[in-house]
Design an enzyme around this catalytic site. Structure first.
Site, PDB file in Angstrom:
ATOM      1  N   LYS A 125       0.853  -1.197   0.000  1.00 27.52           N
ATOM      2  CA  LYS A 125       0.000   0.000   0.000  1.00 27.52           C
ATOM      3  C   LYS A 125       0.884   1.241   0.000  1.00 27.52           C
ATOM      4  O   LYS A 125       1.513   1.577   1.001  1.00 27.52           O
ATOM      5  CB  LYS A 125      -0.925   0.037   1.221  1.00 27.52           C
ATOM      6  CG  LYS A 125      -2.059   1.030   0.986  1.00 27.52           C
ATOM      7  CD  LYS A 125      -2.609   1.678   2.229  1.00 27.52           C
ATOM      8  CE  LYS A 125      -1.904   2.931   2.642  1.00 27.52           C
ATOM      9  NZ  LYS A 125      -1.902   4.062   1.698  1.00 27.52           N
ATOM     10  N   GLU A 200       9.555   1.199  10.792  1.00 21.08           N
ATOM     11  CA  GLU A 200      10.593   2.233  10.626  1.00 21.08           C
ATOM     12  C   GLU A 200       9.889   3.548  10.832  1.00 21.08           C
ATOM     13  O   GLU A 200       9.049   3.920  10.011  1.00 21.08           O
ATOM     14  CB  GLU A 200      11.117   2.245   9.206  1.00 21.08           C
ATOM     15  CG  GLU A 200      12.090   1.181   8.846  1.00 21.08           C
ATOM     16  CD  GLU A 200      12.747   1.548   7.521  1.00 21.08           C
ATOM     17  OE1 GLU A 200      12.207   1.122   6.487  1.00 21.08           O
ATOM     18  OE2 GLU A 200      13.747   2.264   7.530  1.00 21.08           O
ATOM     19  N   CYS A 234      13.474  10.944   7.134  1.00 14.76           N
ATOM     20  CA  CYS A 234      13.473  10.535   8.543  1.00 14.76           C
ATOM     21  C   CYS A 234      14.856  10.648   9.152  1.00 14.76           C
ATOM     22  O   CYS A 234      14.989  10.618  10.369  1.00 14.76           O
ATOM     23  CB  CYS A 234      12.948   9.124   8.675  1.00 14.76           C
ATOM     24  SG  CYS A 234      13.879   7.966   7.697  1.00 14.76           S
ATOM     25  N   GLU A 331       9.439  15.902  15.116  1.00 12.33           N
ATOM     26  CA  GLU A 331       9.841  15.746  13.716  1.00 12.33           C
ATOM     27  C   GLU A 331       8.978  16.664  12.850  1.00 12.33           C
ATOM     28  O   GLU A 331       7.758  16.629  12.925  1.00 12.33           O
ATOM     29  CB  GLU A 331       9.657  14.304  13.283  1.00 12.33           C
ATOM     30  CG  GLU A 331      10.144  14.081  11.869  1.00 12.33           C
ATOM     31  CD  GLU A 331      10.015  12.637  11.436  1.00 12.33           C
ATOM     32  OE1 GLU A 331       8.953  12.046  11.680  1.00 12.33           O
ATOM     33  OE2 GLU A 331      10.970  12.108  10.862  1.00 12.33           O
TER      34      GLU A 331
HETATM   35  P1  NAP Z   1       2.073   8.169   7.732  1.00  6.32           P
HETATM   36  O1  NAP Z   1       0.999   9.177   7.767  1.00  6.32           O
HETATM   37  O2  NAP Z   1       2.270   7.306   8.920  1.00  6.32           O
HETATM   38  O3  NAP Z   1       1.768   7.292   6.438  1.00  6.32           O
HETATM   39  C1  NAP Z   1       2.599   6.214   6.067  1.00  6.32           C
HETATM   40  C2  NAP Z   1       1.746   5.176   5.377  1.00  6.32           C
HETATM   41  O4  NAP Z   1       0.810   4.645   6.304  1.00  6.32           O
HETATM   42  C3  NAP Z   1       0.938   5.739   4.213  1.00  6.32           C
HETATM   43  O5  NAP Z   1       0.852   4.768   3.204  1.00  6.32           O
HETATM   44  C4  NAP Z   1      -0.423   5.969   4.865  1.00  6.32           C
HETATM   45  O6  NAP Z   1      -1.486   6.015   3.957  1.00  6.32           O
HETATM   46  C5  NAP Z   1      -0.500   4.759   5.770  1.00  6.32           C
HETATM   47  N1  NAP Z   1      -1.478   4.883   6.856  1.00  6.32           N
HETATM   48  C6  NAP Z   1      -2.048   5.995   7.382  1.00  6.32           C
HETATM   49  N2  NAP Z   1      -2.895   5.672   8.360  1.00  6.32           N
HETATM   50  C7  NAP Z   1      -2.888   4.330   8.470  1.00  6.32           C
HETATM   51  C8  NAP Z   1      -3.569   3.376   9.306  1.00  6.32           C
HETATM   52  N3  NAP Z   1      -4.447   3.756  10.240  1.00  6.32           N
HETATM   53  N4  NAP Z   1      -3.294   2.073   9.129  1.00  6.32           N
HETATM   54  C9  NAP Z   1      -2.413   1.672   8.216  1.00  6.32           C
HETATM   55  N5  NAP Z   1      -1.750   2.513   7.375  1.00  6.32           N
HETATM   56  C10 NAP Z   1      -1.983   3.818   7.504  1.00  6.32           C
HETATM   57  O7  NAP Z   1       3.476   8.830   7.413  1.00  6.32           O
HETATM   58  P2  NAP Z   1       3.793   9.848   6.224  1.00  6.32           P
HETATM   59  O8  NAP Z   1       3.343  11.194   6.664  1.00  6.32           O
HETATM   60  O9  NAP Z   1       3.323   9.300   4.931  1.00  6.32           O
HETATM   61  O10 NAP Z   1       5.370   9.756   6.197  1.00  6.32           O
HETATM   62  C11 NAP Z   1       6.155  10.545   6.975  1.00  6.32           C
HETATM   63  C12 NAP Z   1       6.668   9.766   8.170  1.00  6.32           C
HETATM   64  O11 NAP Z   1       7.396   8.616   7.756  1.00  6.32           O
HETATM   65  C13 NAP Z   1       7.658  10.573   8.971  1.00  6.32           C
HETATM   66  O12 NAP Z   1       7.363  10.479  10.339  1.00  6.32           O
HETATM   67  C14 NAP Z   1       8.993   9.930   8.672  1.00  6.32           C
HETATM   68  O13 NAP Z   1       9.951  10.071   9.665  1.00  6.32           O
HETATM   69  C15 NAP Z   1       8.606   8.525   8.449  1.00  6.32           C
HETATM   70  N6  NAP Z   1       9.621   7.861   7.657  1.00  6.32           N
HETATM   71  C16 NAP Z   1      10.489   7.027   8.270  1.00  6.32           C
HETATM   72  C17 NAP Z   1      11.467   6.383   7.538  1.00  6.32           C
HETATM   73  C18 NAP Z   1      12.443   5.462   8.186  1.00  6.32           C
HETATM   74  O14 NAP Z   1      13.167   4.810   7.475  1.00  6.32           O
HETATM   75  N7  NAP Z   1      12.490   5.355   9.502  1.00  6.32           N
HETATM   76  C19 NAP Z   1      11.556   6.613   6.184  1.00  6.32           C
HETATM   77  C20 NAP Z   1      10.668   7.463   5.592  1.00  6.32           C
HETATM   78  C21 NAP Z   1       9.703   8.076   6.352  1.00  6.32           C
HETATM   79  P3  NAP Z   1      -2.055   7.425   3.448  1.00  6.32           P
HETATM   80  O15 NAP Z   1      -0.987   8.051   2.650  1.00  6.32           O
HETATM   81  O16 NAP Z   1      -3.233   7.071   2.667  1.00  6.32           O
HETATM   82  O17 NAP Z   1      -2.371   8.240   4.688  1.00  6.32           O
END
Ligand code: NAP
Length: 355
Positions: A125, A200, A234, A331
């Site tokens: 997804k 992650e 991140c 963050e």
């Molecule tokens: P996010 O809101 O958590 O979304 C990540 C993924 O999860 C998206 O595909 C999102 O779908 C999905 N999602 C949202 N709500 C969900 C739920 N209730 N159940 C299951 N899946 C769900 O994060 P983001 O804003 O896209 O990404 C930014 C974050 O990712 C930052 O905090 C960053 O630090 C972290 N990140 C970490 C790493 C690492 O390697 N540690 C790498 C990259 C990013 P939708 O898009 O449809 O909401």
């Protein structure tokens, strides 16, 4: 996916075949790298050169796991009374892979590559904002010979289909990259039937610069370390700790180096900083610029919109904030760096680890 896991033949012990197909995926990615890079640049708004790097890193990932497909092996454990005790490594079943929007292709490759190498079925997804390169990867995988159902891409909203995927009884493993709050929710949902989970999550990484370092070199390297991918990373080094005797010199050189960063059209090869991924993400970063002012910080540079067209924001450099301030603890995922002085190695280590 569960049906394909049982019946497609992908899960049977044939690492050689799986390795060949994964290597073919890597080759197909390389053959269309330029189209994929352009798609990724449009998908996220990231500079084309960064997108090229990402696509090639994705191809390398499939090569790596093609090789690894034949590596996992079990153990034989000596036991008493003539017993025979051994372990076999087998695929767990259906894997749900949920990825964010900042490195959509690479994150997908990192999750899909190892799961397919192990013989699992994968449902990927992508983030709602960035489905395009994930869908392209699905097409490439099927052209390379991944059986139907073994790898599917479902584009859609996480808050609608995420819970369904995460709670589904046939999903045996969840691999998630995204926000810490989302990760915590997934962990809670997965606990009900003890699914395997890899998370992650977010970060607030330090960049530590000592007074005896080459300050010019450190200042020249610092902008890409925090503003690369427009700060949507991140591991963005968003808290820059500088030993006090070098503080003023570093800050001045860092501001000058940041001013030289080329902000512009992601498809222009000279661009180093593209727009943020969405209006919401820019607003979020602007909100933190306001928090910085409210908390007594000084905006040394940037934090303003350079143009009305596109979700651009000039990288913001802030000083005068304590490491305990909101801006230094949360963050942001946008182009904002805090510069903080320290005295001596002990304090640097304590501050860097205090997140
Ligand atoms: P996010 O809101 O958590 O979304 C990540 C993924 O999860 C998206 O595909 C999102 O779908 C999905 N999602 C949202 N709500 C969900 C739920 N209730 N159940 C299951 N899946 C769900 O994060 P983001 O804003 O896209 O990404 C930014 C974050 O990712 C930052 O905090 C960053 O630090 C972290 N990140 C970490 C790493 C690492 O390697 N540690 C790498 C990259 C990013 P939708 O898009 O449809 O909401």
């Amino acid at each position: 996916a569960a049906e394909a896991f049982r019946n497609s033949g992908w899960a049977v012990p044939s690492p050689k075949r799986r390795g060949e197909v994964l290597r073919d995926i890597a080759q197909r990615i390389r053959a269309q790298a330029e189209e994929l890079a352009t798609l990724e640049a449009r998908n996220v708004g990231k500079p084309i050169d960064d997108a090229r790097w990402e696509i090639n890193a994705g191809a390398r990932c499939f090569d790596y796991y093609a090789h690894l497909a034949s590596q996992p092996s079990g153990e034989t454990i000596p036991v008493a009374n003539g017993g025979l005790d051994y372990t076999l490594r087998v695929p767990v079943g259906v894997v749900a892979a949920i990825v964010p929007w900042n490195f959509p292709f690479l994150m997908a490759a990192w999750k899909v590559g190892p799961a397919l190498a192990a013989g699992c079925s994968v449902v990927l997804k992508p983030a709602s904002l960035t489905p395009l390169t994930a869908l392209a990867l699905g097409k490439i995988a099927h052209e390379a010979g991944i059986p139907a159902g073994v790898f599917s891409v479902i584009a859609g909203r996480g808050d609608q289909i995420g819970d369904h995927l995460v709670s589904h009884a046939q999903v045996r493993k969840i691999a998630f990259t995204g926000e810490t709050v989302t990760g915590a929710r997934i962990l809670r949902l997965a606990a009900d039937d003890i699914k395997r989970v890899s998370l992650e999550l977010g970060g607030k990484s330090p960049n530590v610069i000592f007074a005896d370092a080459d300050i010019e070199a450190a200042a020249a390297a610092a902008p890409s370390a925090v503003f690369g991918n427009t700060g949507q990373d991140c591991c963005a080094r968003s808290r820059i700790f500088v030993e006090r005797p070098a503080y003023a010199k570093f800050l001045e050189a860092f501001v000058e180096a940041t001013k030289k960063q080329v902000i512009g059209d992601p498809l222009n090869a000279k661009t180093q900083i593209g727009p943020l991924v969405s209006a919401k993400q820019r607003q979020r970063t602007e909100q933190y610029v306001e928090y910085a002012k409210e908390e007594g910080g000084r905006i040394v540079y940037g934090g303003t919109r350079p143009t009305e067209k596109g979700y651009y924001l000039t990288p913001a450099i802030v000083d005068g904030l304590a490491n305990s301030s909101r801006v230094c603890r949360e963050e942001i995922f946008g182009p904002l760096a805090c510069v903080i002085p320290f005295d001596g190695e002990q304090e640097a280590i304590a501050l860097a680890n205090d997140t």
